[in-house]
Scaffold this active site. Structure first.
Site, short mmCIF file in Angstrom:
data_model
loop_
_atom_site.label_atom_id
_atom_site.label_comp_id
_atom_site.label_asym_id
_atom_site.label_seq_id
_atom_site.Cartn_x
_atom_site.Cartn_y
_atom_site.Cartn_z
N LYS A 6 111.58 104.21 63.20
CA LYS A 6 111.45 103.72 64.58
C LYS A 6 111.44 102.20 64.59
CE LYS A 6 107.73 104.56 67.38
NZ LYS A 6 106.83 105.60 67.92
N LYS A 44 110.92 98.71 67.01
CA LYS A 44 110.41 98.16 68.26
C LYS A 44 111.51 97.37 68.95
CE LYS A 44 106.31 99.80 67.80
NZ LYS A 44 105.68 100.69 68.78
N ASN A 67 107.53 99.97 74.33
CA ASN A 67 106.11 99.80 74.70
C ASN A 67 105.91 99.36 76.16
OD1 ASN A 67 106.00 99.41 71.47
ND2 ASN A 67 104.05 100.21 72.22
N GLU A 101 111.39 105.21 73.54
CA GLU A 101 109.97 105.45 73.82
C GLU A 101 109.44 104.40 74.79
OE1 GLU A 101 107.86 106.50 70.30
OE2 GLU A 101 106.05 105.41 70.91
N GLU A 106 101.65 107.92 74.87
CA GLU A 106 100.55 107.25 74.18
C GLU A 106 99.64 106.48 75.11
OE1 GLU A 106 103.34 104.56 71.77
OE2 GLU A 106 101.67 103.22 72.17
N HIS A 127 101.75 110.92 69.24
CA HIS A 127 101.56 109.50 68.90
C HIS A 127 100.29 109.41 68.05
CE1 HIS A 127 99.71 105.49 69.68
NE2 HIS A 127 100.91 105.13 69.34
N GLU A 166 104.89 110.83 63.64
CA GLU A 166 104.99 109.42 63.27
C GLU A 166 104.19 109.12 62.00
OE1 GLU A 166 103.37 107.03 66.48
OE2 GLU A 166 104.53 105.29 65.81
C1 0YR Z 1 100.44 98.47 68.22
N1 0YR Z 1 103.55 103.59 68.39
C2 0YR Z 1 103.15 102.54 69.09
C3 0YR Z 1 101.12 99.67 67.63
C4 0YR Z 1 101.94 101.84 68.54
C5 0YR Z 1 101.95 100.34 68.71
O1 0YR Z 1 99.75 98.83 69.35
O2 0YR Z 1 100.19 100.52 67.11
O3 0YR Z 1 103.19 99.75 68.66
O4 0YR Z 1 100.79 102.29 69.22
O5 0YR Z 1 103.72 102.24 70.10
O6 0YR Z 1 104.51 104.36 68.81
MG MG Z 2 104.92 103.82 70.88
#
Ligand code: 0YR
Ligand code: MG
Length: 373
Positions: A173, A175, A206, A230, A256, A306, A328
């Site tokens: 995954k 970001k 996020n 996501e 999450e 999550h 994950e």
């Molecule tokens: C920072 N996982 C997430 C990291 C995670 C966050 O908060 O832990 O990126 O919770 O999105 O899928």
């Molecule tokens: Mg996430």
């Protein structure tokens, strides 16, 4: 059995590298505010939440457990999980300020400790207790811990190659949520090129994007065979997610940031989610997680938890639930436990110890515990 004492704790455990970032958060440590419930039988259960390791905030969670919940738990039979869950959730002064956030995270930690106790009392790992099956199904792991937004493109590419070509992971995954989405796309394209087709590639915004940005860029991500996007949009915006789902091919994953069964039901009813991502540390524990997973299964939606707990509990709940095929992997705190969640050849190894996987080592407590006041 009776609960005879309630012992809150807070651990702060360093993350991989110096600092990680996604589009909304930056952190150096994972926060583990939790509770150990001691019983007159000699057994104790451990449960915890997951935070960004901000001590004043973690103390609010620990304080809720110690000052509001503990008096409701002392003397009670820990086997009556549903009764205790409702007793705390509906405790009028707590309900007035709660139902989400700090109080719910505190209740989640308590609920996990109760399930840990139930499994320990039965002498079984929680997944066996919940599934009533002796054989564990396959549970695939995908690795999140190489795709952080603050890492350079070359680093993200090298991590994805290492995970998939040397370590056996079949999914990674990444970001997204850079100021210019074109940069996100270039990073995703570089990773796809490096890992080749046939490896799952997820992206996670996020909650950063406006709907227009998502509508514009999701088709281009889809061309790179992105398995899911996501939290593309603000966490609570159901109509925007429904519109994205209706107008884009890309499957949306989320959960999450949702605190309740009702939140999930609203998203599911609106057709606003495809991969359902409940978290025992955000919902109130295993009890509410299972309600959400059952609901997803009724709607034929896959569940991919999550891991606010960093896998220990979700490994059990996922192995036990037929809607779960993937989980994950983020290895930040696994070394704190007597039986760390482990991946072999891209699949999680079914845990064998009785309990929910939450038993802390003495070294972890000594090394990472923070003062409660
Ligand atoms: C920072 N996982 C997430 C990291 C995670 C966050 O908060 O832990 O990126 O919770 O999105 O899928
Ligand atoms: Mg996430």
């Amino acid at each position: 059995m009776q609960i005879v004492s309630v012992e809150p704790f807070i651990l702060h455990v360093p993350v991989t590298g110096q600092e990680i970032a996604d589009s909304m958060h930056r952190l150096t440590h994972w926060g583990v505010p939790g509770v150990i419930l001691h019983t007159d039988s000699g057994l104790s259960g451990c449960g915890y939440s997951g935070t960004h390791a901000h001590l004043p905030t973690d103390r609010l969670i620990a304080g809720f457990i110690a000052q509001t919940a503990a008096p409701l738990l002392l003397g009670e039979d820990p086997a009556r999980i549903e009764h205790l869950w409702k007793k705390i959730y509906h405790f009028p002064p707590a309900q007035w300020v709660g139902r989400a956030g700090i109080t719910h995270l505190g209740l989640g930690a308590i609920d996990v400790a109760l399930w840990d106790l139930r499994a320990k009392a039965a002498g079984k790992p929680l997944w066996q207790l919940m599934s009533a099956q002796a054989e564990a199904p396959k549970l695939e792991a995908y690795n999140t811990d190489g795709g952080w937004l603050n890492l350079a493109r070359e680093t993200v590419v090298a991590n994805a190659k290492r995970f998939t070509q040397e370590e056996g992971f079949r999914g990674v995954k990444l970001k997204i949520g850079k100021p210019d989405p074109a940069e996100d796309l270039a990073r995703v394209a570089a990773v796809r090129k490096a890992i080749g087709p046939g490896v799952k590639l997820m992206v996670d915004a996020n909650g950063k994007w406006p709907l227009q940005t998502a509508l514009e860029w999701c088709p281009r991500l889809r061309e790179l065979d992105v398995y899911w996007i996501e939290e593309p949009l603000w966490y609570d915006d159901i109509p925007a997610h429904a519109e994205l789902a209706a107008r884009s091919e890309i499957p949306v994953a989320l959960g999450e940031q949702l605190y309740s069964f009702h939140d999930f039901r609203n998203f599911i009813r609106a057709g606003a989610v495809r991969f359902v991502q409940p978290d025992v540390t955000r919902l109130a524990g295993v009890t509410e997680w299972k309600q959400v997973a059952d609901l997803a299964a009724e709607h034929d939606l896959p569940v991919a938890a999550h891991v606010g707990d960093m896998m220990q509990v979700h490994l059990h709940t996922s192995l036990a639930h037929p809607a779960c095929a993937i989980l994950e992997y983020i290895p930040w705190i696994r070394r704190c436990f007597t039986e760390p969640a482990t991946v072999q050849d891209g699949d999680f190894v079914p845990p064998q110890e009785p309990g929910a996987g939450t038993t802390l080592t003495a070294e972890a407590i000594e090394k990472f515990a923070q003062p409660l006041q």
